[in-house]
Design an enzyme around this catalytic site. Structure first.
Site, PDB file in Angstrom:
ATOM      1  N   CYS A   1      -4.355   6.137  -4.907  1.00 50.60           N
ATOM      2  CA  CYS A   1      -3.778   4.797  -4.746  1.00 50.60           C
ATOM      3  C   CYS A   1      -2.308   4.907  -5.104  1.00 50.60           C
ATOM      4  O   CYS A   1      -1.975   5.247  -6.245  1.00 50.60           O
ATOM      5  CB  CYS A   1      -4.495   3.811  -5.669  1.00 50.60           C
ATOM      6  SG  CYS A   1      -3.844   2.135  -5.607  1.00 50.60           S
TER       7      CYS A   1
ATOM      8  N   CYS B   1       0.871  -1.194   0.000  1.00 53.24           N
ATOM      9  CA  CYS B   1       0.000   0.000   0.000  1.00 53.24           C
ATOM     10  C   CYS B   1       0.899   1.231   0.000  1.00 53.24           C
ATOM     11  O   CYS B   1       1.569   1.511   1.004  1.00 53.24           O
ATOM     12  CB  CYS B   1      -0.900  -0.022   1.241  1.00 53.24           C
ATOM     13  SG  CYS B   1      -2.087   1.337   1.273  1.00 53.24           S
TER      14      CYS B   1
HETATM   15  N1  LIG Z   1      -6.403  -2.267  -2.815  1.00 51.07           N
HETATM   16  C1  LIG Z   1      -4.990  -2.644  -2.990  1.00 51.07           C
HETATM   17  C2  LIG Z   1      -4.194  -2.382  -1.688  1.00 51.07           C
HETATM   18  C3  LIG Z   1      -4.106  -0.899  -1.332  1.00 51.07           C
HETATM   19  C4  LIG Z   1      -3.312  -0.134  -2.336  1.00 51.07           C
HETATM   20  C5  LIG Z   1      -3.469   1.373  -2.321  1.00 51.07           C
HETATM   21  N2  LIG Z   1      -4.355   1.942  -1.345  1.00 51.07           N
HETATM   22  C6  LIG Z   1      -2.128   2.057  -2.347  1.00 51.07           C
HETATM   23  O1  LIG Z   1      -2.008   3.194  -1.849  1.00 51.07           O
HETATM   24  O2  LIG Z   1      -1.185   1.474  -2.956  1.00 51.07           O
HETATM   25  C7  LIG Z   1      -4.899  -4.131  -3.351  1.00 51.07           C
HETATM   26  O3  LIG Z   1      -5.758  -4.920  -2.903  1.00 51.07           O
HETATM   27  O4  LIG Z   1      -3.947  -4.486  -4.071  1.00 51.07           O
END
Ligand SMILES: N[C@H](CCC[C@H](N)C(=O)O)C(=O)O
Length: 273
Positions: free
Chosen positions: A217, A70
């Site tokens: 993200c 993340c």
């Molecule tokens: N939902 C993503 C994880 C969080 C990634 C995102 N919030 C970031 O800042 O990289 C997954 O299941 O691969």
């Protein structure tokens, strides 16, 4: 149970020091993430001990599924740990063990406060299982929209599409879940829609695996920058404007992807439920 609410470019998570406590973390993520019956967040991030790095980050999406990495979360994770003297960064930064590998975070300060970080996000993985890499503009349509997909993994899977239509008006809440759960992606996928505004200037929205649309993200921004450079939409550095803020990404086409962005502590609380 004590928790801290933090956000990076509007991608908000609940942070809990789990070094000396145990719980049903996936269930707790589901309950705490609820924006009416819980704290309200995109998921739950745990601070844990590590044998191979300064600390370990364990990350759960709002649906309780675990993410390998993340990007927005790890910047806040480092701020949380350093400001509470849980770990001290070396001159090279704080090392954090994740399911995607060990990542190095260099905090940025405004006086004594950490206000953001620069993160070495690892090298992109361009080879999805059964297609020859790199997979760019893979023919794909959904709900009548032409959405040529670029597949980039940052330890977690991303499908990036560059579209002419302004992303603000795109029906991401109907199309997003259909891409996330498409049989092409056995572990589901994070889905990014992108406008190329100018060379090195991109605007994007993200439908995240396990959390729905988020305001930003970090791994998604890295995946976008890699796909954009390989597609000729940008050079080694790109600013990606997302609904929650702008992330600066650098990638020379070979090594690690570097990400810079904010990290903010919003409040602390006691989980009573
Ligand atoms: N939902 C993503 C994880 C969080 C990634 C995102 N919030 C970031 O800042 O990289 C997954 O299941 O691969």
């Amino acid at each position: 149970m004590q928790f801290t609410k933090m956000e990076g470019a509007g991608n908000d998570y609940v942070y809990i020091d789990a070094r000396s406590q145990q719980a049903d973390w996936p269930e707790l993520s589901r309950r705490m993430s609820d924006r009416h019956f819980g704290v309200g967040s995109d998921g739950l991030i745990l601070i844990a001990d590590s044998d191979v790095a300064d600390l370990r980050m364990v990350m759960f999406n709002a649906d309780g599924s675990q993410g390998e990495m993340c990007g927005n979360g790890i910047r806040c994770f480092a701020k949380y740990a350093i400001e509470r003297d849980i770990a001290a960064p070396s001159d090279d930064g704080l090392t954090v063990e994740t399911l995607a590998g060990i990542r190095t975070v260099v905090p940025t300060y405004d006086g004594p406060r950490i206000t953001g970080a620069r993160v070495a996000m690892g090298a992109p993985i361009l080879a999805p299982a059964r297609l020859p890499p790199p997979v760019l503009a893979y023919p794909f349509t959904m709900d009548g929209f032409d959405l040529p997909l670029s597949f980039v993994s940052m330890g977690n899977p991303h499908a990036v599409t560059f579209i002419e239509q302004a992303v603000a008006g795109f029906p991401l809440h109907t199309v997003g879940p259909k891409v996330e759960h498409h049989p092409m992606f056995p572990r589901r996928v994070n889905f990014e829609i992108v406008n190329v505004d100018a060379p090195g200037k991109l605007t994007a929205r993200v439908w995240e695996r396990g959390s729905g649309e988020t305001l930003a993200c970090g791994t998604g921004a890295c995946a976008i920058a890699v796909a954009a450079r390989l597609s000729g939409h940008c050079g080694d550095e790109v600013d990606i404007t997302l609904p929650g803020g702008t992330l600066r990404i650098q990638w020379d086409g070979m090594g690690e992807v570097m990400m810079e962005g904010p990290a903010t502590e919003v409040f602390t609380g006691e989980w009573a439920a």
